[in-house]
Design a protein around this motif. Structure first.
Motif, PDB file in Angstrom:
ATOM      1  N   LEU A  89      -5.394   1.392   7.260  1.00 57.02           N
ATOM      2  CA  LEU A  89      -4.690   0.426   6.402  1.00 57.02           C
ATOM      3  C   LEU A  89      -4.575  -0.960   7.040  1.00 57.02           C
ATOM      4  N   ILE A  90      -4.055  -1.038   8.259  1.00 58.29           N
ATOM      5  CA  ILE A  90      -3.780  -2.330   8.896  1.00 58.29           C
ATOM      6  C   ILE A  90      -5.079  -3.078   9.185  1.00 58.29           C
ATOM      7  N   THR A  91      -6.086  -2.372   9.704  1.00 58.08           N
ATOM      8  CA  THR A  91      -7.356  -3.021  10.038  1.00 58.08           C
ATOM      9  C   THR A  91      -8.092  -3.493   8.790  1.00 58.08           C
ATOM     10  N   ILE A  92      -8.101  -2.677   7.743  1.00 56.91           N
ATOM     11  CA  ILE A  92      -8.746  -3.079   6.486  1.00 56.91           C
ATOM     12  C   ILE A  92      -8.026  -4.301   5.903  1.00 56.91           C
ATOM     13  N   GLY A  93      -6.703  -4.344   6.055  1.00 58.49           N
ATOM     14  CA  GLY A  93      -5.943  -5.504   5.595  1.00 58.49           C
ATOM     15  C   GLY A  93      -6.384  -6.779   6.306  1.00 58.49           C
ATOM     16  N   ALA A  94      -6.606  -6.698   7.613  1.00 54.19           N
ATOM     17  CA  ALA A  94      -7.073  -7.856   8.397  1.00 54.19           C
ATOM     18  C   ALA A  94      -8.484  -8.261   7.981  1.00 54.19           C
ATOM     19  N   LEU A  95      -9.354  -7.281   7.709  1.00 49.33           N
ATOM     20  CA  LEU A  95     -10.704  -7.581   7.242  1.00 49.33           C
ATOM     21  C   LEU A  95     -10.667  -8.241   5.862  1.00 49.33           C
ATOM     22  N   GLY A  96      -9.742  -7.784   5.010  1.00 51.25           N
ATOM     23  CA  GLY A  96      -9.582  -8.398   3.693  1.00 51.25           C
ATOM     24  C   GLY A  96      -9.140  -9.848   3.806  1.00 51.25           C
TER      25      GLY A  96
END
Length: 497
Positions: A62-69
């Motif tokens: 969740l957190i890493t995908i949020g940063a990529l987004g």
């Protein structure tokens, strides 16, 4: 119609619609588990994986995908997430084996991880006025809670008139409308300075899956089994690597320094325990109501609703409780009230459990949760520097999801172990015993095919009592942990929190 600032409230509608499919998905599934178990001949451990695989993928990335987004485009990631989720839901609904269903549920978890952080990031971008942003987040939170709370009822209604496949197919039209709506009205936004902790995400996934596998398998075999021990050791090794990396990484997905603050750590622990109890209750009682007590799926959904009502009422009056008695008493006292609801189950759980105990127990349990969660969340966000508010919010969401996953893994393993220990003592032939050991649903199906009323009645009593014994022990465990944790929260939280 391209996005303009005047269309921000319509844009919020698109975000809420996209978010509703991921929050609805798990609680709708709860009431479908007995039907899935019967149709696909799924064991208890397989049911645990069907629920947990989604949560584990969702929480760990969740957190890493949020940063990529943030880096590559929030709207783009939202749309990718919706497409992934819809395709995974289609695959889940068409699944003909538990392995297929577990695979597509894992893809759903990945899709959910693309959707969830994008919604909040886009809200922050669209609503520049702080008062409006608070109202928008409040509406988003209301839809989040409502879709979760209505899940068992919607799931029960679907199963009353169709099959379990439709608890997944229902996501298709909602997802299609959300995709078109989002494509039409939402703005694209970026934060080019955002950095994603890819290695941290990989280590997080590895240690969580190894630990979860070990815990679930311990319920099937035992804690002394070599494969269980190896899995747990591997999980702990990857966990150690993860912590070491996160402490060294300049853009770590989890800022461990936050856990040095009591106003962050204790409320986070409180929320984790609250979710742990709620998710475990829904997982077991949906099976208990339908398979053991003979309620329909719709009736089971209705019986679970008082918990949602209790959470809503408790959340409404939580600010008043905080003003009168302080946050420590609201958080800790709420956990103790929640334990009282579980205590009702401890003393009344049976094959013919009284209706007042079911409704009263869930209502009181939910009320305690409602008193605890808002001040806990407020304390968590208040202890985080404003520049790290996004990370703190994502970390709070991750805590909630991981506690849900651990609830299914730990409590499911515990119930399954007790159930198997009792069933192994039943004197029947090997083929029938194998069916009885698979799951409570498989046991009922096998017993119904015997065509011997006297034997059927005796065996049903034995397997039902074995399952009830397992759930009874988890309620005792949950009750004691909630009381002790509530007392610790009252004692350790600063009085001015």
């Amino acid at each position: 119609m391209p996005y303009t600032y005047e269309k921000r409230w319509a844009g919020l509608g698109a975000l809420c619609l996209a978010m509703s499919i991921i929050t609805l998905d798990n609680t709708v599934l709860d009431v479908a588990l007995p039907s899935i178990s019967t149709d696909l001949k799924a064991s208890m451990s397989e049911l645990q994986w069907i629920v947990d695989i989604y949560i584990l993928f969702f929480a760990s990335i969740l957190i890493t995908i949020g940063a990529l987004g943030d880096q590559f485009g929030r709207k783009r990631f939202l749309k990718i997430g919706i497409v992934l989720f819809v395709l995974a839901s289609l695959g889940a609904g068409l699944s003909t084996s538990t392995l297929e269903l577990i695979f597509f549920r894992s893809l759903s978890g990945v899709g959910a991880a693309f959707i969830m952080p994008s919604t909040l990031s886009i809200i922050t971008h669209m609503f520049t006025d702080s008062d409006e942003r608070m109202k928008a987040i409040g509406l988003w939170s209301m839809i989040f809670g409502l879709s979760q709370g209505l899940g068992p009822l919607i799931g029960g209604f679907i199963l009353e008139y169709t099959s379990w496949h439709w608890v997944f197919f229902i996501n298709l039209p909602i997802g299609l409308v959300a995709f078109l709506y989002a494509s039409w009205i939402l703005p694209e936004s970026h934060n080019k300075s955002a950095k994603a902790d890819i290695l941290g995400m990989v280590l997080c996934v590895l240690f969580l899956f190894a630990l979860t596998y070990g815990i679930i398998e311990a319920g099937v075999s035992s804690w002394s089994d070599s494969s269980v021990r190896i899995s747990l050791i591997i999980g702990l090794i990857f966990c150690a690597f993860f912590i070491l990396w996160e402490r060294r990484c300049s853009h770590a997905m989890i800022p461990f320094e936050l856990f040095e603050k009591r106003t962050f750590t204790i409320p986070s622990f409180a929320i984790a325990l609250i979710v742990f109890g709620m998710v475990g209750s829904m997982f077991f009682f949906s099976q208990l109501f339908q398979t053991v007590e003979g309620y329909s799926a719709l009736e089971a959904g209705l019986l679970l609703m008082p918990m949602t009502l209790g959470v809503a009422v408790g959340s409404k009056y939580a600010p008043d409780v905080v003003k009168m008695y302080g946050a420590p008493l609201s958080i800790g006292g709420g956990m103790i009230i929640s334990a009282l609801g579980m205590a009702i189950f401890v003393f009344t759980i049976d094959v013919h459990m009284p209706l007042w105990a079911i409704l009263g127990g869930f209502l009181i349990q939910g009320l305690g949760m409602g008193f605890s969660m808002p001040p806990s969340t407020d304390s968590i966000m208040g202890s985080i520097p404003k520049e790290k508010a996004g990370v703190g919010s994502a970390l709070n969401d991750t805590t909630i999801e991981l506690s849900a996953a651990m609830s299914i893994a730990i409590l499911g393993s515990y119930v399954n172990r007790i159930y198997l220990l009792h069933v192994k003592e039943i004197d029947v032939d090997f083929t029938l015993l194998k069916a009885l050991k698979t799951s409570i649903q498989a046991a009922h199906t096998a017993i119904a095919s015997l065509n011997d009323n006297a034997l059927e009645g005796n065996l049903l009593h034995l397997v039902d009592q074995a399952f009830i014994e397992g759930v009874h022990h988890t309620m005792i465990f949950g009750c004691l942990i909630s009381v002790m944790s509530g007392l610790l929260a009252i004692w350790l939280l600063p009085k001015n929190t």
